[in-house]
Design an enzyme around this catalytic site. Structure first.
Site, PDB file in Angstrom:
ATOM      1  N   HIS A  54       0.837  -1.212   0.000  1.00 47.89           N
ATOM      2  CA  HIS A  54       0.000   0.000   0.000  1.00 47.89           C
ATOM      3  C   HIS A  54       0.861   1.246   0.000  1.00 47.89           C
ATOM      4  CE1 HIS A  54      -3.731   2.177   0.545  1.00 47.89           C
ATOM      5  NE2 HIS A  54      -3.206   2.857   1.555  1.00 47.89           N
ATOM      6  N   ARG A  80      -4.561  15.915   6.420  1.00 48.92           N
ATOM      7  CA  ARG A  80      -5.248  15.819   5.132  1.00 48.92           C
ATOM      8  C   ARG A  80      -5.363  17.190   4.466  1.00 48.92           C
ATOM      9  NH1 ARG A  80     -11.088  13.015   3.956  1.00 48.92           N
ATOM     10  NH2 ARG A  80     -11.758  15.107   4.463  1.00 48.92           N
ATOM     11  N   TYR A 119      -4.914   7.572  -6.621  1.00 44.79           N
ATOM     12  CA  TYR A 119      -6.216   8.238  -6.655  1.00 44.79           C
ATOM     13  C   TYR A 119      -6.206   9.631  -7.236  1.00 44.79           C
ATOM     14  CZ  TYR A 119      -4.939   9.993  -1.924  1.00 44.79           C
ATOM     15  OH  TYR A 119      -4.327  10.560  -0.840  1.00 44.79           O
ATOM     16  N   ARG A 207     -16.394   5.689   2.740  1.00 47.70           N
ATOM     17  CA  ARG A 207     -16.712   7.127   2.725  1.00 47.70           C
ATOM     18  C   ARG A 207     -16.878   7.636   1.307  1.00 47.70           C
ATOM     19  NH1 ARG A 207     -11.741   9.608   4.165  1.00 47.70           N
ATOM     20  NH2 ARG A 207     -10.745   7.702   4.843  1.00 47.70           N
ATOM     21  N   HIS A 229      -9.546   1.136   1.686  1.00 50.03           N
ATOM     22  CA  HIS A 229      -9.291   1.654   3.038  1.00 50.03           C
ATOM     23  C   HIS A 229     -10.526   1.331   3.864  1.00 50.03           C
ATOM     24  CE1 HIS A 229      -6.742   5.051   1.089  1.00 50.03           C
ATOM     25  NE2 HIS A 229      -5.905   4.286   1.747  1.00 50.03           N
ATOM     26  N   HIS A 266      -5.695  -0.749   6.573  1.00 50.19           N
ATOM     27  CA  HIS A 266      -6.018  -0.168   7.882  1.00 50.19           C
ATOM     28  C   HIS A 266      -7.255  -0.840   8.496  1.00 50.19           C
ATOM     29  CE1 HIS A 266      -3.315   2.993   6.599  1.00 50.19           C
ATOM     30  NE2 HIS A 266      -4.167   3.518   5.758  1.00 50.19           N
ATOM     31  N   ASP A 317       2.247   3.206   2.775  1.00 48.92           N
ATOM     32  CA  ASP A 317       1.139   4.155   2.775  1.00 48.92           C
ATOM     33  C   ASP A 317       1.576   5.599   2.506  1.00 48.92           C
ATOM     34  OD1 ASP A 317      -1.358   5.238   3.019  1.00 48.92           O
ATOM     35  OD2 ASP A 317      -1.626   4.807   5.143  1.00 48.92           O
TER      36      ASP A 317
HETATM   37 ZN    ZN Z   1      -3.741   4.777   2.167  1.00 46.77          ZN
END
Ligand code: ZN
Length: 451
Positions: A54, A80, A119, A207, A229, A266, A317
């Site tokens: 990941h 974020r 992404y 989400r 995720h 996760h 990650d």
């Molecule tokens: Zn991630």
């Protein structure tokens, strides 16, 4: 090509004086009790290299920039925010240069392959590039340059929250409807960079997708890995529970046919019942212990999951640190700190380092759909050699070497690394390091001008 190793880990057993004959990227033959021949590449200890299951490669560029406290606002969500500010500036060239550096560092740190959970698809603001797969192609170029084994995982990201809120700000670069996403997948499938490259799907999270969209994408892709995720933050678990009436892992267990194609990134917040059911499903727990510690996510329920024969692997990650042994160390130490116990992640008896290393090698390979993770005929030659003459390892017996590597050794013990037989790290240095570093520095100067 033939590698001669003074000692090597074959399955879960150590063997001496091994010749590994590699043809077309795969292990053709393994000879034991052999003598080195003239053109053999000679190494000290040979191991199956881990798969990094990941990664978000571009986040490597943010490492070290989010370790300050902002009064009244210190959380995952401020991290974020910076990530989204970066996203306002990242160009295709930046993304390629950062990914090349991250992939190089992964190989120097002992990872032969990477699952790139990709992404960022569009321009800032969401405007499309001429080619829908422009930014995937930049990842492919970085994989080609570094020779890393790539499992590309284009991400389906449609909503800004669990109530199907619209995307906003930095998220506009991620968004695709299901039909657009399926086109992207096909475009990527046609352009994979290396013979051992693979592709899978990655619905971002519960989400960012919906039950309906998830079902539609799964119906269209009947093979290859599925990464998601799942339960990283407590707030995420609460949001999913409020909206869908179940905790995230519980919801997936009830609504998706969880099996060995799946990798749950996760799986941090699970009840014991979820933990055991997930272990039985055959899905891989995609653990990212360094990032999970850095972001303050929580501690994986490993003391229940491993005795239930749960499959796991590790990923870097956010790429705040890139090190295979450090991921395993953090994984075990987090359990020790919680349980006030030692050697937690060995279900019965044996070496912690070897149990974790071998488990992560096989689980990581499964998650990336790579036939790798052990030194045996027919497997990809994803291999790593380490320097046993180092003072930390020189006094250890074979079955202590991985404990030394995971718990005692400094980084930098990797001497050689092969990704599907491509000999990319030699003498501890990636062979295209001198081309990749200047490009990265230039990209960072440019990127940081106005951030
Ligand atoms: Zn991630």
């Amino acid at each position: 090509m033939t590698i001669f190793a003074e000692s090597a880990l074959l399955g879960s057993e150590w063997a001496r004086n091994i010749r590994v004959i590699v043809e077309d990227g795969r292990i053709a033959q393994v000879e034991q009790g052999a003598q080195p021949k003239d053109h053999d590449i000679q190494v000290s200890v040979l191991l199956p290299a881990l798969a990094n299951l990941h990664s978000h490669a571009f986040q490597r560029a943010m490492a070290g920039m989010t370790e300050t406290r902002v009064e009244g606002r210190e959380s995952f969500w401020t991290w974020r925010d910076l990530m989204y500010r970066f996203l306002d500036r990242l160009t295709p060239d930046h993304i390629q240069s950062i990914a090349a550096l991250a992939f190089l560092e992964m190989q120097e740190a002992g990872f032969a392959s990477v699952g790139e959970f990709h992404y960022v698809h569009h321009q800032p603001g969401g405007q499309r590039y001429d080619s829908e797969s422009e930014l995937s192609q930049r990842i492919f170029a970085a994989a080609e340059q570094t020779g890393i084994g790539l499992t590309h995982l284009p991400v389906l990201y449609t909503y800004g929250g669990v109530e199907q809120q619209p995307l906003e700000g930095g998220q506009l670069r991620f968004g695709n409807r299901v039909d657009e996403y399926l086109n992207l997948l096909e475009a990527c499938r046609d352009r994979l960079p290396l013979p051992d490259s693979a592709i899978g799907i990655a619905p971002h999270s519960l989400r960012a997708t919906s039950a309906h969209d998830l079902r539609e994408v799964l119906d269209h892709t009947t093979d290859g890995p599925v990464h998601i995720h799942i339960a990283e933050q407590v707030k995420e678990v609460q949001d999913v529970q409020n909206a869908l009436g179940a905790r995230p892992v519980e919801w997936l267990l009830n609504n998706a046919d969880l099996n060995d194609r799946w990798c749950l990134i996760h799986a941090t917040h699970m009840t014991d019942a979820e933990t055991i059911a997930m272990a039985r499903s055959g899905a891989v727990a995609g653990l990212c212990p360094i990032t999970e510690a850095n972001l303050g996510d929580g501690i994986f329920n490993g003391a229940t999951y491993l005795p239930a024969q749960g499959t796991f692997g590790v990923g870097t990650d956010s790429n705040i640190r890139i090190s295979a042994p450090e991921e395993l160390r953090m994984l075990e130490y987090s359990q020790r700190l919680r349980d006030k116990a030692r050697a937690v992640l060995v279900p019965e008896a044996g070496s912690v380092g070897q149990t974790l290393y071998c488990g992560a090698a096989l689980g990581g390979a499964q998650a990336l759909a790579r036939k790798a993770g052990q030194i045996a005929p027919g497997y990809l030659a994803d291999l790593v050699a380490i320097d046993r003459t180092h003072p930390t390892l020189c006094a250890l017996k074979d079955d202590q070497v991985l404990d030394g590597l995971c718990f005692a050794a400094p980084n930098g013990l990797v001497t050689d690394l092969w990704s599907a037989g491509r000999h990319m790290v030699r003498g501890g240095r990636h062979i295209v390091r001198d081309a990749i570093l200047p490009a990265y520095r230039t990209a960072m100067r440019d990127l940081l001008q106005n951030v």
